[in-house]
Scaffold this active site. Sequence first.
Site, PDB file in Angstrom:
ATOM      1  N   TYR A  42     114.324  72.852  29.713  1.00 22.28           N
ATOM      2  CA  TYR A  42     113.085  72.076  29.705  1.00 22.28           C
ATOM      3  C   TYR A  42     111.930  72.983  29.309  1.00 22.28           C
ATOM      4  O   TYR A  42     112.025  74.212  29.408  1.00 22.28           O
ATOM      5  CB  TYR A  42     112.839  71.388  31.050  1.00 22.28           C
ATOM      6  N   HIS A  80     116.996  79.812  39.780  1.00 24.26           N
ATOM      7  CA  HIS A  80     116.933  79.079  38.518  1.00 24.26           C
ATOM      8  C   HIS A  80     115.924  79.809  37.643  1.00 24.26           C
ATOM      9  O   HIS A  80     114.896  80.256  38.124  1.00 24.26           O
ATOM     10  CB  HIS A  80     116.527  77.646  38.847  1.00 24.26           C
ATOM     11  N   ASP A 106     126.237  45.716  56.752  1.00 26.44           N
ATOM     12  CA  ASP A 106     126.977  44.530  57.167  1.00 26.44           C
ATOM     13  C   ASP A 106     128.295  45.006  57.763  1.00 26.44           C
ATOM     14  O   ASP A 106     128.898  45.954  57.272  1.00 26.44           O
ATOM     15  CB  ASP A 106     127.167  43.517  56.040  1.00 26.44           C
TER      16      ASP A 106
HETATM   17  P1  FAD Z   1     108.395  75.371  49.720  1.00 24.96           P
HETATM   18  O1  FAD Z   1     107.317  75.299  48.729  1.00 24.96           O
HETATM   19  O2  FAD Z   1     109.400  76.446  49.576  1.00 24.96           O
HETATM   20  O3  FAD Z   1     107.716  75.461  51.113  1.00 24.96           O
HETATM   21  C1  FAD Z   1     108.435  75.772  52.280  1.00 24.96           C
HETATM   22  C2  FAD Z   1     107.533  76.557  53.167  1.00 24.96           C
HETATM   23  O4  FAD Z   1     108.153  76.779  54.420  1.00 24.96           O
HETATM   24  C3  FAD Z   1     107.218  77.911  52.590  1.00 24.96           C
HETATM   25  O5  FAD Z   1     105.833  77.989  52.432  1.00 24.96           O
HETATM   26  C4  FAD Z   1     107.751  78.868  53.623  1.00 24.96           C
HETATM   27  O6  FAD Z   1     106.931  80.015  53.756  1.00 24.96           O
HETATM   28  C5  FAD Z   1     107.744  78.030  54.867  1.00 24.96           C
HETATM   29  N1  FAD Z   1     108.698  78.493  55.872  1.00 24.96           N
HETATM   30  C6  FAD Z   1     110.018  78.653  55.721  1.00 24.96           C
HETATM   31  N2  FAD Z   1     110.568  79.118  56.845  1.00 24.96           N
HETATM   32  C7  FAD Z   1     109.576  79.220  57.752  1.00 24.96           C
HETATM   33  C8  FAD Z   1     109.514  79.639  59.102  1.00 24.96           C
HETATM   34  N3  FAD Z   1     110.603  80.026  59.774  1.00 24.96           N
HETATM   35  N4  FAD Z   1     108.317  79.629  59.723  1.00 24.96           N
HETATM   36  C9  FAD Z   1     107.197  79.237  59.069  1.00 24.96           C
HETATM   37  N5  FAD Z   1     107.202  78.841  57.785  1.00 24.96           N
HETATM   38  C10 FAD Z   1     108.368  78.831  57.131  1.00 24.96           C
HETATM   39  N6  FAD Z   1     110.317  70.814  40.982  1.00 24.96           N
HETATM   40  C11 FAD Z   1     109.822  69.849  40.198  1.00 24.96           C
HETATM   41  O7  FAD Z   1     109.630  68.733  40.649  1.00 24.96           O
HETATM   42  N7  FAD Z   1     109.532  70.067  38.894  1.00 24.96           N
HETATM   43  C12 FAD Z   1     109.726  71.277  38.335  1.00 24.96           C
HETATM   44  O8  FAD Z   1     109.440  71.468  37.157  1.00 24.96           O
HETATM   45  C13 FAD Z   1     110.258  72.320  39.116  1.00 24.96           C
HETATM   46  N8  FAD Z   1     110.529  73.511  38.576  1.00 24.96           N
HETATM   47  C14 FAD Z   1     110.895  74.552  39.373  1.00 24.96           C
HETATM   48  C15 FAD Z   1     111.015  75.805  38.826  1.00 24.96           C
HETATM   49  C16 FAD Z   1     111.294  76.897  39.627  1.00 24.96           C
HETATM   50  C17 FAD Z   1     111.406  78.246  39.010  1.00 24.96           C
HETATM   51  C18 FAD Z   1     111.485  76.711  41.011  1.00 24.96           C
HETATM   52  C19 FAD Z   1     111.734  77.855  41.912  1.00 24.96           C
HETATM   53  C20 FAD Z   1     111.432  75.428  41.549  1.00 24.96           C
HETATM   54  C21 FAD Z   1     111.130  74.342  40.753  1.00 24.96           C
HETATM   55  N9  FAD Z   1     111.049  73.056  41.262  1.00 24.96           N
HETATM   56  C22 FAD Z   1     110.542  72.057  40.477  1.00 24.96           C
HETATM   57  C23 FAD Z   1     111.439  72.738  42.641  1.00 24.96           C
HETATM   58  C24 FAD Z   1     110.251  72.683  43.561  1.00 24.96           C
HETATM   59  O9  FAD Z   1     109.489  73.831  43.365  1.00 24.96           O
HETATM   60  C25 FAD Z   1     110.656  72.606  44.998  1.00 24.96           C
HETATM   61  O10 FAD Z   1     111.647  71.649  45.171  1.00 24.96           O
HETATM   62  C26 FAD Z   1     109.468  72.267  45.904  1.00 24.96           C
HETATM   63  O11 FAD Z   1     108.387  73.101  45.611  1.00 24.96           O
HETATM   64  C27 FAD Z   1     109.838  72.417  47.356  1.00 24.96           C
HETATM   65  O12 FAD Z   1     108.701  72.225  48.160  1.00 24.96           O
HETATM   66  P2  FAD Z   1     108.768  72.508  49.716  1.00 24.96           P
HETATM   67  O13 FAD Z   1     107.417  72.267  50.264  1.00 24.96           O
HETATM   68  O14 FAD Z   1     109.876  71.774  50.291  1.00 24.96           O
HETATM   69  O15 FAD Z   1     109.211  74.019  49.820  1.00 24.96           O
HETATM   70  N1  THG Z   2     136.791  44.884  56.358  1.00 23.31           N
HETATM   71  C1  THG Z   2     136.391  45.166  57.606  1.00 23.31           C
HETATM   72  N2  THG Z   2     135.138  45.559  57.870  1.00 23.31           N
HETATM   73  C2  THG Z   2     134.242  45.689  56.872  1.00 23.31           C
HETATM   74  C3  THG Z   2     134.606  45.386  55.554  1.00 23.31           C
HETATM   75  C4  THG Z   2     135.943  44.984  55.307  1.00 23.31           C
HETATM   76  N3  THG Z   2     133.003  46.133  57.141  1.00 23.31           N
HETATM   77  C5  THG Z   2     132.151  46.557  56.066  1.00 23.31           C
HETATM   78  C6  THG Z   2     132.260  45.635  54.896  1.00 23.31           C
HETATM   79  N4  THG Z   2     133.669  45.475  54.547  1.00 23.31           N
HETATM   80  C7  THG Z   2     131.680  44.309  55.290  1.00 23.31           C
HETATM   81  N5  THG Z   2     131.673  43.363  54.234  1.00 23.31           N
HETATM   82  C8  THG Z   2     132.320  42.143  54.287  1.00 23.31           C
HETATM   83  C9  THG Z   2     131.891  41.151  53.457  1.00 23.31           C
HETATM   84  C10 THG Z   2     132.465  39.892  53.516  1.00 23.31           C
HETATM   85  C11 THG Z   2     133.486  39.636  54.412  1.00 23.31           C
HETATM   86  C12 THG Z   2     133.949  40.653  55.210  1.00 23.31           C
HETATM   87  C13 THG Z   2     133.360  41.906  55.166  1.00 23.31           C
HETATM   88  C14 THG Z   2     134.039  38.262  54.561  1.00 23.31           C
HETATM   89  N6  THG Z   2     133.186  37.235  54.523  1.00 23.31           N
HETATM   90  C15 THG Z   2     133.587  35.866  54.638  1.00 23.31           C
HETATM   91  C16 THG Z   2     132.628  35.000  53.844  1.00 23.31           C
HETATM   92  O1  THG Z   2     131.501  35.429  53.586  1.00 23.31           O
HETATM   93  O2  THG Z   2     133.023  33.937  53.447  1.00 23.31           O
HETATM   94  C17 THG Z   2     133.661  35.368  56.044  1.00 23.31           C
HETATM   95  C18 THG Z   2     132.360  35.338  56.755  1.00 23.31           C
HETATM   96  C19 THG Z   2     132.417  34.574  58.072  1.00 23.31           C
HETATM   97  O3  THG Z   2     133.348  33.803  58.311  1.00 23.31           O
HETATM   98  O4  THG Z   2     131.458  34.772  58.848  1.00 23.31           O
HETATM   99  O5  THG Z   2     135.220  38.095  54.736  1.00 23.31           O
HETATM  100  O6  THG Z   2     136.354  44.749  54.152  1.00 23.31           O
HETATM  101  N7  THG Z   2     137.251  45.091  58.613  1.00 23.31           N
END
Ligand code: FAD
Ligand code: THG
Length: 824
Positions: free
Chosen positions: A258, A227, A565
């Site tokens: 930005y 980037h 659920d």
């Molecule tokens: P890193 O800082 O990359 O740290 C990972 C570390 O793991 C490194 O130090 C590396 O040496 C170590 N490592 C990897 N492999 C090994 C290994 N095998 N053994 C030992 N050590 C290892 N984010 C924002 O929030 N705002 C911004 O404005 C922004 N701008 C950005 C602009 C640029 C140009 C870039 C490059 C990034 C930007 N980001 C920004 C993103 C942000 O920088 C990253 O998401 C963040 O720094 C990641 O942090 P991290 O600690 O996960 O990774």
């Molecule tokens: N069908 C089946 N499984 C599911 C869903 C589904 N799992 C995930 C998600 N959907 C679960 N959510 C619900 C929410 C409400 C009901 C069923 C699944 C439901 N409720 C009745 C009630 O609240 O009146 C009966 C409850 C009871 O008698 O205890 O029917 O869509 N297979």
Amino acid sequence: MVGRPRLVIVGAGIVGCALADELTGRGWTDVTVVDQGPLFATGGSSSHAPGLVFQTNPSKTMTEFASYTVRKYTELGCFRQVGGLEVATTPERWADLGRKQGWAESWGVEGRLVDADRCVELWPLLDPGKVLGGFHVPTDGLAAAVACGERQAARAIERGARFLAHHTVLGVEQSGGRVTGVAVEVRGEGVEYRVVPADVVVCAAGFWGPTVGAMAGLTVPLLSLAHQYARTGPLPGRAEAAAPDGWPILRHQDRDLYFRTHGDRIGIGSYAHRPMPVAQHEIGPKGTVMPSVQAFTEEDFDPSWRDAVELLPALKQTHYEDGINGVFSFTPDGFPLIGEAPHLDGFWVAEAVWVTHSAGVARALAELLVDGRSGSDLHECDLNRFEKAQLSPAFIEERGKRNFVEVYDVIHPLQPMESPRPMRTSPFYQRQRELGGYFLEAAGWERPQWFEANVPLLEDLVRRRRTDLRDLPEEARGMAVEPFLGAAQRDAWASRHWSPVAAAESHATREGVALYDMTPLKRIEVAGPGAAAFLQHLTTNNVDKKPGSVTYTLLLDPGGGVRSDLTVARLSEDRFQVGANGNLDLDWLTRHAPGGVQVRDLTPGTCCIGVWGPRARELVQPLTDMDLSHEGFRYFTCKSGYVAQVPVLAMRVSYVGELGWELYTTADMGLKLWDTLWATGLPIAGGRAAFNSLRLEKGYRLWGVDMTPEHNPYEAGLGFAVRRDKDFLGGDALSEDITRKLVPLLSTEVVMGREPVRHAGRTVGYVTSAAYGHTIQRPIAYAWLPIELSAPGTHVDISYFGRRVPAEVAAEPLFDPGMEKIKR
Ligand code: FAD
Ligand code: THG
């Protein structure tokens, strides 16, 4: 975990440092952080991040991560609260900033829409003629990423942590399905190899995550992309005196740009260029000082420079210098990766985390490790959220690139990514296409929202409505039709990915019978001698009933938060089919299953049609020997049999609140099942738009949207599914003493979800799901409100794009409270 576990954190970037601080602060002090680079400008992304922190995000959790990061880094003195300003140069963006203000308000961040003059006051270089207005968040600002890392590391070291530079992890040691340490190469005078023992290893290796993950046999689904970031030469006109800390961080999302100030220079970041993936083996050769920096490609930056000059004409006086193509991580859905490897206990990841969210993510992971649960809802960020079909290198690459391209786009909440699609299709896909299905995507599945083939139903509905209103004058009749369809109560935004055909499908379901493709519903088999006891321990309701029973029940985390659920169908003494919400349920069940209990994902190999509506019995009974009478096939029971030639498992369950069955069969017989039911000439096909409206009328919750692990069952209105007379995971932590509640609101306009709810001028909650209720003829919005405002009749406002939409708390369910439609 007993005692004090030994932890190794791979990576001393901002995430590794933040995690060491959060863990040692909770008493886990045996922490070793290893990094291949020097400390603390290690050469990873954190070494180059300009550190802009914009807190506002559609996700509540991500916003909270950012807000915690701001608070913590401000306290540590490595954060400058210069404020954040996003400007709009198009009407569409200006409207979207109103939506963004809503998210900020819903999630507790103070932010205001400001006019163009105020934007220029905040950022004097802005061309006043270009800007329509902006969104200003005073608490946003700049994190000095390396300093923040170092300060958190210092606190961790004080509590006993070790930070080891020039330690490259080459292997992950394991035994019996548990991690035991990491093998490292140590570069000092010479090169040395050794093993650092550990009970828990956390991979915080930034964009090297896939390489370190692979050492543990784990796919870490992120793509490293370059980037562009560059700085201008000195600008004489920069008024230091007015804003000594610098002007607010600035976003010009209409051009994917930005900005921040560096003294009298301006830093410019661009997402406008082509995606530039960097393969793991291409990452800066080992030993190079800054592997995260690739050579700057001016030709990619030039269009952005022109756009920057257009917004900030003063830049004409200078040019860009010292640009980089800096590397960081993109995941298939833009969220970070937090969690434990499914197959290797003790191997955790904290990957694809921005500086913005670093402290928040670290806190959440520390809570997970130390307490077994986080106070944050982590479901969007969970490492194990992806389906198997979403873990191919090709998918990760394509979606990572799309996320880069779309990072600043205005994205509608229903809008799916364009590619790669289609991925997963049900056996009915061909028929759905023939019926003119309008497809959106979920968990990789193509899901029809409505069917163009139902337009004649809509025309018929409109005709009937006009007939009902025949006593009204013609003009009034015309005016009454649009509201009836739920079309007049939505603006252009809420009309996207929606059609009035959904009204016709909804009415046809309530009056006749419709087929709903339930194939994307996650189905999990739990089998083996201990299966009943296992499910009894893991879920809240009594599932240890007769074979043929179906039970609605909940999974809780150790703090009593709702993890899911489920419907649990007992197929035989030792075999259950669980209807679940997604891959996290599969992961949770697999992780907890004792020896002898098998957990298997049935979803890809099977399919399901919901046959629902008052004429469901009339449709299916002639095709089967199963007795479908009310007495012969009770509500919430299941049976195996045949529908014509098709072997089915039939479950009398209905998420739309009508008489009917879910019919399951194997994938090979799916099309036959659809065609057999269709050939009767009775059903229509229904899409997700109608489905969502119908389930909201019944008050059926959608997990992950209406309730999450942040909420307990009583708050979510699901206390009826909790049996206090048995022992289950999370039960000890449950309290019926609640301070907030999920309630239905009836309003005058259809909203989309995540909007703030106000009462007496104060923000008191937020909307979860919303739809037009076609049967009850009102827009519905479910919302979280304080208990004192949850009584039916309470008046509140929903703020929709900054507009005030009046709403009133209603009693639930809104439709068929006596269950007469279902139980007959
Ligand atoms: P890193 O800082 O990359 O740290 C990972 C570390 O793991 C490194 O130090 C590396 O040496 C170590 N490592 C990897 N492999 C090994 C290994 N095998 N053994 C030992 N050590 C290892 N984010 C924002 O929030 N705002 C911004 O404005 C922004 N701008 C950005 C602009 C640029 C140009 C870039 C490059 C990034 C930007 N980001 C920004 C993103 C942000 O920088 C990253 O998401 C963040 O720094 C990641 O942090 P991290 O600690 O996960 O990774
Ligand atoms: N069908 C089946 N499984 C599911 C869903 C589904 N799992 C995930 C998600 N959907 C679960 N959510 C619900 C929410 C409400 C009901 C069923 C699944 C439901 N409720 C009745 C009630 O609240 O009146 C009966 C409850 C009871 O008698 O205890 O029917 O869509 N297979």
